[in-house]
Design a protein around this motif. Structure first.
Motif, PDB file in Angstrom:
ATOM      1  N   THR A 188      34.798  81.923   9.324  1.00 26.58           N
ATOM      2  CA  THR A 188      36.107  81.333   9.938  1.00 26.58           C
ATOM      3  C   THR A 188      35.951  80.056  10.454  1.00 26.58           C
ATOM      4  O   THR A 188      34.658  79.860  10.853  1.00 26.58           O
ATOM      5  N   GLU A 189      36.872  79.226  10.664  1.00 25.39           N
ATOM      6  CA  GLU A 189      36.669  77.968  11.548  1.00 25.39           C
ATOM      7  C   GLU A 189      36.234  78.191  12.961  1.00 25.39           C
ATOM      8  O   GLU A 189      36.715  79.324  13.527  1.00 25.39           O
ATOM      9  N   PRO A 190      35.384  77.615  13.518  1.00 28.14           N
ATOM     10  CA  PRO A 190      34.959  77.879  14.846  1.00 28.14           C
ATOM     11  C   PRO A 190      35.962  77.816  15.773  1.00 28.14           C
ATOM     12  O   PRO A 190      37.034  76.972  15.716  1.00 28.14           O
ATOM     13  N   GLU A 191      35.952  78.577  16.998  1.00 34.18           N
ATOM     14  CA  GLU A 191      37.074  78.661  17.876  1.00 34.18           C
ATOM     15  C   GLU A 191      36.791  77.528  18.869  1.00 34.18           C
ATOM     16  O   GLU A 191      35.594  77.278  19.256  1.00 34.18           O
ATOM     17  N   THR A 192      37.959  76.953  19.488  1.00 31.85           N
ATOM     18  CA  THR A 192      38.012  75.988  20.429  1.00 31.85           C
ATOM     19  C   THR A 192      38.846  76.306  21.729  1.00 31.85           C
ATOM     20  O   THR A 192      39.711  77.054  21.462  1.00 31.85           O
ATOM     21  N   GLN A 235      36.386  72.033  23.663  1.00 41.51           N
ATOM     22  CA  GLN A 235      34.930  72.744  23.467  1.00 41.51           C
ATOM     23  C   GLN A 235      34.865  73.674  22.643  1.00 41.51           C
ATOM     24  O   GLN A 235      35.749  74.499  22.204  1.00 41.51           O
ATOM     25  N   THR A 236      33.782  73.865  21.804  1.00 42.46           N
ATOM     26  CA  THR A 236      33.553  74.927  20.688  1.00 42.46           C
ATOM     27  C   THR A 236      33.123  75.966  21.269  1.00 42.46           C
ATOM     28  O   THR A 236      32.259  76.080  21.993  1.00 42.46           O
ATOM     29  N   VAL A 237      33.733  77.226  20.888  1.00 43.92           N
ATOM     30  CA  VAL A 237      33.064  78.567  21.328  1.00 43.92           C
ATOM     31  C   VAL A 237      32.365  78.990  20.077  1.00 43.92           C
ATOM     32  O   VAL A 237      33.163  79.460  19.095  1.00 43.92           O
ATOM     33  N   GLU A 238      31.175  79.007  20.426  1.00 38.87           N
ATOM     34  CA  GLU A 238      30.129  79.489  19.315  1.00 38.87           C
ATOM     35  C   GLU A 238      30.251  80.955  19.210  1.00 38.87           C
ATOM     36  O   GLU A 238      29.551  81.843  19.663  1.00 38.87           O
ATOM     37  N   THR A 239      30.918  81.488  17.973  1.00 38.30           N
ATOM     38  CA  THR A 239      31.171  82.800  17.848  1.00 38.30           C
ATOM     39  C   THR A 239      31.114  83.061  16.287  1.00 38.30           C
ATOM     40  O   THR A 239      31.733  82.147  15.487  1.00 38.30           O
TER      41      THR A 239
END
Length: 361
Positions: free
Chosen positions: A299-303, A264-268
């Motif tokens: 930055t690239e989205p955190e997962t 899942q993508t962490v939207e930050t």
């Protein structure tokens, strides 16, 4: 002695008389250096990682003690014509392959010196380019043959003890002859009962005629190795990260435990702002200038990996699931037995790993 520890081990054998103990590295597991052990050509089973680590560490200390015979024409006197033990190590080493590259340029020129003479001249120029040597993986094998044991020198000690006893007997004039004979007989009996200590062995490499000695301490871990000492006694050490499903059979019922994972993508959004002021003054007397720079770094989205724990398709409590699974995978056998097992088990565990392989207990 060859520096075996310099390269990764792939296979080891310990032959003693009629027995054979084999160790094979798991080629698919290069990170944790997993091993399998088998005896007398039987099925290979997972080996205990701690025991294998301790055994392979012994290669750091093994080495020849003394040089005995460089010809090896009479191996029978060392027991090496028919060695009672043989140890084989297969390993790999990286070797460089030297390649030479030459660039050759040939030119021909003709210069007319006279009307009647024409001479052709050629020049050859060679340049060698220096490149890093190419390395290739090469398989190596070292075979150690073990012959007769070498015993501690006890004869001189026995003589010294006998002389000491004789001198004490002569000095003690009050002792009777019968008491002296009894003590002498007792000393002889103790000397006969004492087994001589083995301090080393005669050894040689299979591809060499040279004979050496090696201390008993250096060989102890190898010649005393037992199959049961190296078998992994965990019932089924399947990491949860490699588990696809676990079926537990108990009292006629099957319970299927599964672990599902989802990325899942962490939207930050991280925004870095920096302000810099730069003043520059020219020789012509230009005025100070200030420049403010504001940058926003994207930055690239955190997962993150989110796990779901299911029993028979229904979501289960994570803590209870992990506690139960940890209990199953941490079970260890106390001993390895040769007894034939019969009857139905109280519990049966069937593991299916993510790579499709199955493990049962």
């Amino acid at each position: 002695f060859p520096s075996i520890s310099s390269g990764p081990l792939t296979h080891m054998e310990i032959r003693q008389d009629e027995s054979l103990l084999e160790f094979d590295a798991d080629a698919s597991d290069t990170e944790s250096a997993s091993w399998y052990v088998s005896r007398d050509g039987g099925e290979a089973v997972p080996a205990d990682s701690s025991a294998m680590s301790a055994l392979t560490d012994e290669l750091l200390y093994i080495g020849f003690e003394d040089f005995v015979d460089y010809k090896g024409e009479d191996l029978a006197q060392y027991g090496l014509d028919d060695p009672w033990a043989e140890i084989t190590w297969d390993y790999t080493e990286m070797e460089s392959v030297e390649e030479e590259t030459e660039e050759t340029a040939e030119t021909e020129s003709a210069e007319e010196e006279t009307e009647e003479t024409v001479e052709a001249e050629s020049a050859e120029e060679t340049t060698e380019e220096e490149t890093e040597p190419e390395t290739v993986e090469v398989g190596k094998q070292t075979v150690l043959l073990i012959g007769n044991p070498i015993y501690a020198e006890t004869e001189s000690e026995t003589e010294a003890e006998s002389q000491e006893i004789e001198s004490e007997t002569e000095a003690e004039s009050q002792e009777t002859e019968s008491e002296t004979e009894a003590e002498s007989q007792e000393t002889e009996a103790e000397t006969e009962e004492a087994e001589p200590e083995i301090t080393g062995y005669y050894v040689k490499l299979a591809d060499s005629s040279e004979v050496y000695t090696m201390t008993a301490d250096d060989l102890a871990a190898w010649i005393s190795a037992e199959y049961t000492d190296y078998v992994n006694k965990y019932i089924s050490a399947v990491p949860q990260t490699t588990l696809s499903s676990l079926t537990v059979a108990y009292e006629g019922e099957d319970y299927v435990l599964t672990v599902e994972s989802e990325v899942q993508t962490v939207e930050t959004e991280e925004t870095a702002q920096s302000e810099t002021a730069e003043a520059a003054e020219t020789a012509e007397g230009a005025a100070d200038t200030a420049e403010t720079i504001q940058e926003t770094e994207e930055t690239e989205p955190e997962t993150e990996i989110v796990y779901s724990y299911l029993v028979n398709g229904r979501e289960a409590d994570e803590t209870a699931f992990q506690t139960f699974y940890g209990s199953v995978t941490s079970m260890m056998a106390q001993t390895i037995t040769e007894d034939t097992v019969s009857g139905e088990p109280d519990f049966a565990f069937y593991f299916e790993k993510t790579d499709g392989t199955e493990v049962s207990a």
